[in-house]
Motif scaffolding. Structure first.
Motif, short mmCIF file in Angstrom:
data_model
loop_
_atom_site.label_atom_id
_atom_site.label_comp_id
_atom_site.label_asym_id
_atom_site.label_seq_id
_atom_site.Cartn_x
_atom_site.Cartn_y
_atom_site.Cartn_z
N ASP A 1 0.70 -1.25 0.25
CA ASP A 1 0.05 -0.03 -0.15
C ASP A 1 0.72 1.33 0.07
N GLU A 2 2.01 1.11 0.61
CA GLU A 2 2.91 2.31 0.80
C GLU A 2 3.36 2.95 -0.79
N LEU A 3 3.57 1.76 -1.67
CA LEU A 3 4.10 2.35 -2.94
C LEU A 3 2.87 3.23 -3.59
N LEU A 4 1.65 2.73 -3.65
CA LEU A 4 0.41 3.54 -4.42
C LEU A 4 0.24 4.74 -3.75
N SER A 5 0.46 4.72 -2.42
CA SER A 5 0.12 5.93 -1.29
C SER A 5 1.22 6.87 -1.86
N SER A 6 2.41 6.65 -2.14
CA SER A 6 3.46 7.31 -2.00
C SER A 6 3.14 7.94 -3.62
N VAL A 7 2.68 7.44 -4.67
CA VAL A 7 2.58 7.97 -6.05
C VAL A 7 1.45 8.80 -5.89
N ALA A 8 0.55 8.75 -4.97
CA ALA A 8 -0.54 9.61 -4.91
C ALA A 8 -0.23 11.02 -3.98
N GLU A 9 0.63 10.82 -3.16
CA GLU A 9 1.02 11.97 -2.41
C GLU A 9 1.98 12.91 -3.24
N LYS A 10 2.83 12.28 -4.28
CA LYS A 10 3.61 12.81 -5.00
C LYS A 10 2.75 13.59 -6.23
N GLY A 11 1.47 13.09 -6.49
CA GLY A 11 0.51 13.76 -7.53
C GLY A 11 0.97 13.71 -8.87
N LEU A 12 1.49 12.32 -9.03
CA LEU A 12 2.04 12.04 -10.46
C LEU A 12 0.69 12.06 -11.60
N PRO A 13 0.72 12.42 -12.56
CA PRO A 13 -0.30 12.67 -13.55
C PRO A 13 -0.77 11.23 -13.90
N ILE A 14 -0.94 10.34 -13.33
CA ILE A 14 -1.49 8.81 -14.10
C ILE A 14 -2.83 9.10 -14.67
N ARG A 15 -2.76 8.35 -15.75
CA ARG A 15 -3.99 8.45 -16.55
C ARG A 15 -4.22 7.11 -16.80
N LYS A 16 -3.47 6.26 -16.85
CA LYS A 16 -3.74 4.73 -17.24
C LYS A 16 -3.00 3.88 -15.80
N LEU A 17 -3.83 3.00 -15.30
CA LEU A 17 -3.47 2.25 -14.05
C LEU A 17 -4.02 0.88 -14.26
N PHE A 18 -2.94 -0.03 -14.42
CA PHE A 18 -3.17 -1.53 -14.62
C PHE A 18 -2.50 -2.33 -13.50
N LEU A 19 -3.33 -2.83 -12.73
CA LEU A 19 -3.13 -3.64 -11.31
C LEU A 19 -3.71 -5.04 -11.36
N TYR B 1 -6.11 -2.47 -1.28
CA TYR B 1 -7.50 -1.67 -1.58
C TYR B 1 -7.08 -0.30 -1.03
N VAL B 2 -6.28 -0.30 0.19
CA VAL B 2 -6.16 1.00 0.83
C VAL B 2 -4.94 1.68 -0.09
N GLY B 3 -4.32 1.09 -0.72
CA GLY B 3 -3.13 1.95 -1.60
C GLY B 3 -3.85 2.26 -2.88
N ILE B 4 -4.87 1.49 -3.48
CA ILE B 4 -5.72 1.75 -4.40
C ILE B 4 -6.68 2.99 -4.19
N PHE B 5 -7.11 3.08 -2.86
CA PHE B 5 -8.28 4.15 -2.70
C PHE B 5 -7.20 5.53 -2.38
N ASN B 6 -6.19 5.34 -1.81
CA ASN B 6 -5.38 6.56 -1.68
C ASN B 6 -4.83 7.09 -2.89
N LEU B 7 -4.61 6.19 -4.21
CA LEU B 7 -4.23 6.87 -5.10
C LEU B 7 -5.33 7.43 -6.00
N LEU B 8 -6.35 6.60 -6.03
CA LEU B 8 -7.53 7.28 -6.88
C LEU B 8 -8.14 8.41 -6.25
N SER B 9 -8.15 8.65 -4.93
CA SER B 9 -8.67 9.70 -4.39
C SER B 9 -7.75 10.85 -4.55
N LYS B 10 -6.62 10.83 -4.57
CA LYS B 10 -5.65 11.92 -4.89
C LYS B 10 -5.50 12.25 -6.28
#
Length: 303
Positions: free
Chosen positions: A127-145, A152-161
Motif C-alpha cells: 500500500d505504501e507504494l501506491l500511497s507514495s505515488v498519490a502523495e506526489k501527485g503524478l499525472p497517472i491516466r492509465k493504471l493497470f493492477l 485496496y488501501v493503496g488503490i483508494f489513496n491513489l484514486l482519491s488523490k
C-alpha cells in the motif's frame, strides 16, 4: 538486427517481445544503434538482466515508454537504478515484481513527474507504494493492477488523490467487492474504460454505481463476475434505473446468472451500445437475443 537498425536509424518504436531464446545480445545490438527510440517492448525476455534495462535507459535519451511484461530476473533495485537514468519516462509496464528495496524503488518512481501510465500487474504491491505515488501527485491516466493482492488501501489513496484516471484495470483482484467499487467510483469522473473481470464478488450494483458516477465511461469489461445474481431486496424491480447513453461497449462473458430479462433491461438503459459480448451464457434464449437485436439498432459487434 544491426542491419535493420542501420536501415531505420530514426526508428521510434521497437517490439522485440517473446523471443524464442535468449534475446539479450540482439536487443543490446539494436538499442546501441537506435538512439531515437520512444517506445520499447521487451516483454517475455526471461533472460533479461539489469544491464539490458540500464543500457536501454542510459542510451535512448528520447525514451518514454517501457514494456517488460513477464520478465522474471529483474529486481526492484535493478528497475529503480535504470529509471533513475531516464526521468522523462511517461509509461512503465513491468509485471510480476516483488519488492525488497521498496524505499529505493519509490524514490525513483515518484521522480518520474510526467508518468501517465503505470502497470504493475501480478505483483505484490505494498500500500505504501501506491500511497507514495498519490502523495506526489503524478499525472497517472492509465493504471493497470491486474491480479494484485489486497492493495485496496493503496488503490483508494491513489484514486482519491489522482482523480484523472481514464483507464483502470483491476482484473482478477479477488478482494474487490461492490462496496469498494461504489466507493472508488466517486473519484473516477474522467474514467473512459474499466476492466473488473474475475472479481468474483461483483454484481450489478458495481456496474450501475460506475455508470452513475462516471459520466464519460464508455467501455466496461465484467467477465467472470456474479452480475445477475441478486437477492429479493436488491432485485431490478426495486431499483430506479436511469438511461446511460455514454456506454458503448459491454463485455459480460462467462456470467452464469444472467437471464433474458437482464439483457432486455441492459439494452433499454444502454441505448448507444455498439459492442455486446454475451459469450458462454447458458441462461439466454434465442428469443432473448432477438429482443437485443430488435431494441438496439446501434449494435455493430455481438458475440
Amino acid at each position: 538486427m544491426v542491419m535493420i537498425s542501420n536501415c531505420f536509424p530514426s526508428l521510434e518504436e521497437l517490439d522485440l517481445s517473446n523471443p524464442k531464446k535468449d534475446g539479450n545480445f540482439a536487443a543490446k545490438a539494436m538499442l546501441l544503434e537506435l538512439p531515437k527510440l520512444h517506445k520499447v517492448n521487451l516483454s517475455g525476455h526471461h533472460y533479461a538482466n539489469d544491464s539490458l534495462l540500464l543500457h536501454l535507459c542510459k542510451n535512448c535519451v528520447f525514451l518514454q515508454e517501457i514494456l517488460m511484461l513477464n520478465t522474471y530476473n529483474l529486481t526492484d533495485n535493478d528497475i529503480a537504478s535504470a529509471i533513475r537514468e531516464r526521468p522523462g519516462l511517461r509509461s512503465i509496464s513491468i509485471t510480476r515484481m516483488t519488492f525488497g528495496n521498496l524505499n529505493i524503488f519509490i524514490q525513483s518512481l515518484v521522480n518520474l513527474m510526467g508518468l501517465t501510465c503505470l502497470d504493475l500487474s501480478y505483483s505484490f504491491i505494498p500500500d505504501e507504494l501506491l500511497s507514495s505515488v498519490a502523495e506526489k501527485g503524478l499525472p497517472i491516466r492509465k493504471l493497470f493492477l491486474q491480479g494484485c493482492f489486497d492493495t485496496y488501501v493503496g488503490i483508494f489513496n491513489l484514486l482519491s488523490k489522482c482523480q484523472f484516471i481514464q483507464y483502470l484495470d483491476l482484473q482478477n483482484s479477488k478482494f474487490m467487492n461492490d462496496l469498494h467499487v461504489i466507493e472508488l467510483s466517486s473519484f473516477l469522473s474522467d474514467l473512459l474504460s474499466i476492466n473488473i473481470s474475475k472479481c468474483d464478488s461483483l454484481t450489478h450494483l458495481a456496474l450501475f454505481a460506475l455508470l452513475k458516477n462516471c459520466v464519460k465511461l464508455s467501455d466496461v469489461k465484467m467477465e467472470y463476475t456474479t452480475i445477475g445474481k441478486m437477492s429479493v431486496e436488491n432485485s431490478y424491480t426495486l431499483m430506479d434505473f436511469d438511461v446511460y447513453p455514454q456506454l458503448k461497449s459491454l463485455r459480460l462473458a462467462n456470467n452464469p446468472f444472467l437471464r433474458d430479462e437482464d439483457i432486455d433491461m441492459f439494452v433499454s438503459v444502454f441505448p448507444n451500445l455498439q459492442l455486446l459480448d454475451l459469450s458462454y451464457f447458458y441462461g439466454i434464449s434465442t428469443e432473448g437475443i432477438g429482443q437485443v437485436l430488435r431494441k438496439s439498432s446501434k449494435i455493430r459487434h455481438l458475440n
